[in-house]
Design a protein around this motif. Structure first.
Motif, PDB file in Angstrom:
ATOM      1  N   GLU A  93     -20.083  25.973  20.106  1.00 50.73           N
ATOM      2  CA  GLU A  93     -20.747  26.084  18.806  1.00 50.73           C
ATOM      3  C   GLU A  93     -20.649  24.798  17.975  1.00 50.73           C
ATOM      4  O   GLU A  93     -21.223  24.727  16.882  1.00 50.73           O
ATOM      5  N   MET A  94     -19.910  23.819  18.495  1.00 46.52           N
ATOM      6  CA  MET A  94     -19.649  22.565  17.763  1.00 46.52           C
ATOM      7  C   MET A  94     -19.057  22.857  16.389  1.00 46.52           C
ATOM      8  O   MET A  94     -19.443  22.291  15.378  1.00 46.52           O
ATOM      9  N   ASP A  95     -18.086  23.766  16.371  1.00 50.00           N
ATOM     10  CA  ASP A  95     -17.417  24.207  15.144  1.00 50.00           C
ATOM     11  C   ASP A  95     -16.050  23.532  15.060  1.00 50.00           C
ATOM     12  O   ASP A  95     -15.078  23.992  15.656  1.00 50.00           O
ATOM     13  N   ARG A  96     -16.006  22.425  14.332  1.00 47.47           N
ATOM     14  CA  ARG A  96     -14.784  21.619  14.222  1.00 47.47           C
ATOM     15  C   ARG A  96     -13.606  22.430  13.701  1.00 47.47           C
ATOM     16  O   ARG A  96     -12.506  22.365  14.253  1.00 47.47           O
ATOM     17  N   ASP A  97     -13.816  23.198  12.632  1.00 49.80           N
ATOM     18  CA  ASP A  97     -12.706  23.957  12.038  1.00 49.80           C
ATOM     19  C   ASP A  97     -12.152  24.986  13.018  1.00 49.80           C
ATOM     20  O   ASP A  97     -10.929  25.130  13.150  1.00 49.80           O
ATOM     21  N   ALA A  98     -13.027  25.707  13.691  1.00 45.41           N
ATOM     22  CA  ALA A  98     -12.577  26.700  14.665  1.00 45.41           C
ATOM     23  C   ALA A  98     -11.865  26.021  15.836  1.00 45.41           C
ATOM     24  O   ALA A  98     -10.887  26.556  16.375  1.00 45.41           O
ATOM     25  N   PHE A  99     -12.336  24.832  16.224  1.00 47.23           N
ATOM     26  CA  PHE A  99     -11.715  24.086  17.313  1.00 47.23           C
ATOM     27  C   PHE A  99     -10.290  23.700  16.924  1.00 47.23           C
ATOM     28  O   PHE A  99      -9.349  23.911  17.691  1.00 47.23           O
ATOM     29  N   VAL A 100     -10.137  23.169  15.719  1.00 51.03           N
ATOM     30  CA  VAL A 100      -8.802  22.765  15.247  1.00 51.03           C
ATOM     31  C   VAL A 100      -7.892  23.985  15.126  1.00 51.03           C
ATOM     32  O   VAL A 100      -6.717  23.931  15.499  1.00 51.03           O
ATOM     33  N   ASP A 101      -8.419  25.092  14.605  1.00 55.99           N
ATOM     34  CA  ASP A 101      -7.618  26.314  14.496  1.00 55.99           C
ATOM     35  C   ASP A 101      -7.134  26.785  15.863  1.00 55.99           C
ATOM     36  O   ASP A 101      -5.974  27.174  16.019  1.00 55.99           O
ATOM     37  N   ALA A 102      -8.017  26.748  16.859  1.00 58.10           N
ATOM     38  CA  ALA A 102      -7.633  27.167  18.207  1.00 58.10           C
ATOM     39  C   ALA A 102      -6.604  26.202  18.803  1.00 58.10           C
ATOM     40  O   ALA A 102      -5.664  26.637  19.485  1.00 58.10           O
ATOM     41  N   LEU A 103      -6.760  24.907  18.535  1.00 57.76           N
ATOM     42  CA  LEU A 103      -5.754  23.937  18.982  1.00 57.76           C
ATOM     43  C   LEU A 103      -4.402  24.245  18.353  1.00 57.76           C
ATOM     44  O   LEU A 103      -3.369  24.231  19.036  1.00 57.76           O
ATOM     45  N   ASP A 104      -4.417  24.520  17.045  1.00 56.82           N
ATOM     46  CA  ASP A 104      -3.166  24.834  16.346  1.00 56.82           C
ATOM     47  C   ASP A 104      -2.501  26.074  16.940  1.00 56.82           C
ATOM     48  O   ASP A 104      -1.276  26.106  17.128  1.00 56.82           O
ATOM     49  N   ASP A 105      -3.309  27.095  17.241  1.00 61.37           N
ATOM     50  CA  ASP A 105      -2.757  28.306  17.859  1.00 61.37           C
ATOM     51  C   ASP A 105      -2.152  27.992  19.223  1.00 61.37           C
ATOM     52  O   ASP A 105      -1.064  28.477  19.552  1.00 61.37           O
ATOM     53  N   ALA A 106      -2.846  27.191  20.010  1.00 63.29           N
ATOM     54  CA  ALA A 106      -2.333  26.825  21.333  1.00 63.29           C
ATOM     55  C   ALA A 106      -1.012  26.070  21.214  1.00 63.29           C
ATOM     56  O   ALA A 106      -0.068  26.333  21.966  1.00 63.29           O
ATOM     57  N   VAL A 107      -0.933  25.163  20.251  1.00 64.10           N
ATOM     58  CA  VAL A 107       0.304  24.401  20.049  1.00 64.10           C
ATOM     59  C   VAL A 107       1.439  25.346  19.653  1.00 64.10           C
ATOM     60  O   VAL A 107       2.565  25.225  20.161  1.00 64.10           O
ATOM     61  N   ASN A 108       1.163  26.287  18.766  1.00 68.54           N
ATOM     62  CA  ASN A 108       2.196  27.244  18.354  1.00 68.54           C
ATOM     63  C   ASN A 108       2.685  28.070  19.542  1.00 68.54           C
ATOM     64  O   ASN A 108       3.885  28.326  19.671  1.00 68.54           O
ATOM     65  N   ILE A 109       1.770  28.472  20.402  1.00 68.42           N
ATOM     66  CA  ILE A 109       2.155  29.239  21.590  1.00 68.42           C
ATOM     67  C   ILE A 109       2.979  28.378  22.536  1.00 68.42           C
ATOM     68  O   ILE A 109       4.011  28.821  23.059  1.00 68.42           O
ATOM     69  N   LEU A 110       2.548  27.137  22.748  1.00 72.61           N
ATOM     70  CA  LEU A 110       3.315  26.235  23.609  1.00 72.61           C
ATOM     71  C   LEU A 110       4.702  25.963  23.019  1.00 72.61           C
ATOM     72  O   LEU A 110       5.689  25.907  23.766  1.00 72.61           O
ATOM     73  N   ASP A 111       4.781  25.826  21.699  1.00 70.87           N
ATOM     74  CA  ASP A 111       6.087  25.649  21.050  1.00 70.87           C
ATOM     75  C   ASP A 111       6.969  26.871  21.284  1.00 70.87           C
ATOM     76  O   ASP A 111       8.174  26.741  21.521  1.00 70.87           O
ATOM     77  N   GLY A 112       6.365  28.065  21.231  1.00 73.09           N
ATOM     78  CA  GLY A 112       7.112  29.289  21.502  1.00 73.09           C
ATOM     79  C   GLY A 112       7.614  29.335  22.935  1.00 73.09           C
ATOM     80  O   GLY A 112       8.750  29.746  23.188  1.00 73.09           O
ATOM     81  N   ILE A 113       6.768  28.927  23.864  1.00 72.36           N
ATOM     82  CA  ILE A 113       7.184  28.862  25.273  1.00 72.36           C
ATOM     83  C   ILE A 113       8.362  27.901  25.414  1.00 72.36           C
ATOM     84  O   ILE A 113       9.357  28.202  26.067  1.00 72.36           O
ATOM     85  N   SER A 114       8.243  26.756  24.759  1.00 69.82           N
ATOM     86  CA  SER A 114       9.309  25.761  24.818  1.00 69.82           C
ATOM     87  C   SER A 114      10.607  26.313  24.221  1.00 69.82           C
ATOM     88  O   SER A 114      11.675  26.173  24.803  1.00 69.82           O
ATOM     89  N   ASP A 115      10.497  26.948  23.064  1.00 71.56           N
ATOM     90  CA  ASP A 115      11.685  27.510  22.406  1.00 71.56           C
ATOM     91  C   ASP A 115      12.342  28.580  23.272  1.00 71.56           C
ATOM     92  O   ASP A 115      13.568  28.648  23.389  1.00 71.56           O
ATOM     93  N   TYR A 116      11.523  29.437  23.872  1.00 67.85           N
ATOM     94  CA  TYR A 116      12.032  30.562  24.637  1.00 67.85           C
ATOM     95  C   TYR A 116      12.597  30.137  26.001  1.00 67.85           C
ATOM     96  O   TYR A 116      13.647  30.596  26.424  1.00 67.85           O
ATOM     97  N   GLU A 117      11.865  29.246  26.679  1.00 71.93           N
ATOM     98  CA  GLU A 117      12.218  28.919  28.045  1.00 71.93           C
ATOM     99  C   GLU A 117      13.027  27.634  28.209  1.00 71.93           C
ATOM    100  O   GLU A 117      13.634  27.431  29.259  1.00 71.93           O
ATOM    101  N   CYS A 118      13.009  26.784  27.183  1.00 68.97           N
ATOM    102  CA  CYS A 118      13.583  25.452  27.382  1.00 68.97           C
ATOM    103  C   CYS A 118      14.835  25.164  26.547  1.00 68.97           C
ATOM    104  O   CYS A 118      15.571  24.251  26.861  1.00 68.97           O
ATOM    105  N   ASP A 119      14.997  25.866  25.474  1.00 63.00           N
ATOM    106  CA  ASP A 119      16.147  25.543  24.602  1.00 63.00           C
ATOM    107  C   ASP A 119      17.352  26.394  24.884  1.00 63.00           C
ATOM    108  O   ASP A 119      17.404  27.341  25.504  1.00 63.00           O
TER     109      ASP A 119
END
Length: 119
Positions: A93-119
């Motif tokens: 859709e070439m929706d910059r805001d939605a793209f950034v929001d989805a990136l932010d969500d992905a980063v939060n999930i990856l951070d959770g994976i890191s916190d849970y599995e790596c620390d």
């Protein structure tokens, strides 16, 4: 100094493919590298980086979408798969805001994976 959008994409290109070639769950270092790379893309886009339709930057974003989907499948993480799906929709859709929001969500999930599995 702020990295250019093209520089960010180069950093992502150097980070993501090695993770995907093995088609395995990411190790702790790779999870952090991918999260950092996605953060850099979100920051660049928040700062108004230009991405023209069918430009090299646009194609690089498509590669990020595809890479995140592969990572989500390898991790078997439904939240990450949803973020990848939203990223795909936003790219289409070439929706910059939605793209950034989805990136932010992905980063939060990856951070959770890191916190849970790596620390």
């Amino acid at each position: 100094m702020t990295m250019s959008l093209r520089g960010v994409f180069l950093a992502v290109a150097l980070t993501l493919p090695p993770c995907l070639q093995a088609e395995a769950v990411l190790d702790c270092g790779q999870v952090e590298e991918v999260a950092d790379a996605l953060n850099q893309i979100a920051d660049a886009m928040d700062e108004g980086a230009e991405v023209g339709e069918d430009s090299s930057e646009d194609q690089a974003l498509r590669e990020v979408v595809d890479a995140l989907d592969l990572i989500a499948r390898a991790e078997g993480n439904s939240g990450l798969r949803q973020a990848a799906s939203r990223l795909d929709d936003a790219w289409e859709e070439m929706d910059r805001d939605a793209f950034v929001d989805a990136l932010d969500d992905a980063v939060n999930i990856l951070d959770g994976i890191s916190d849970y599995e790596c620390d």
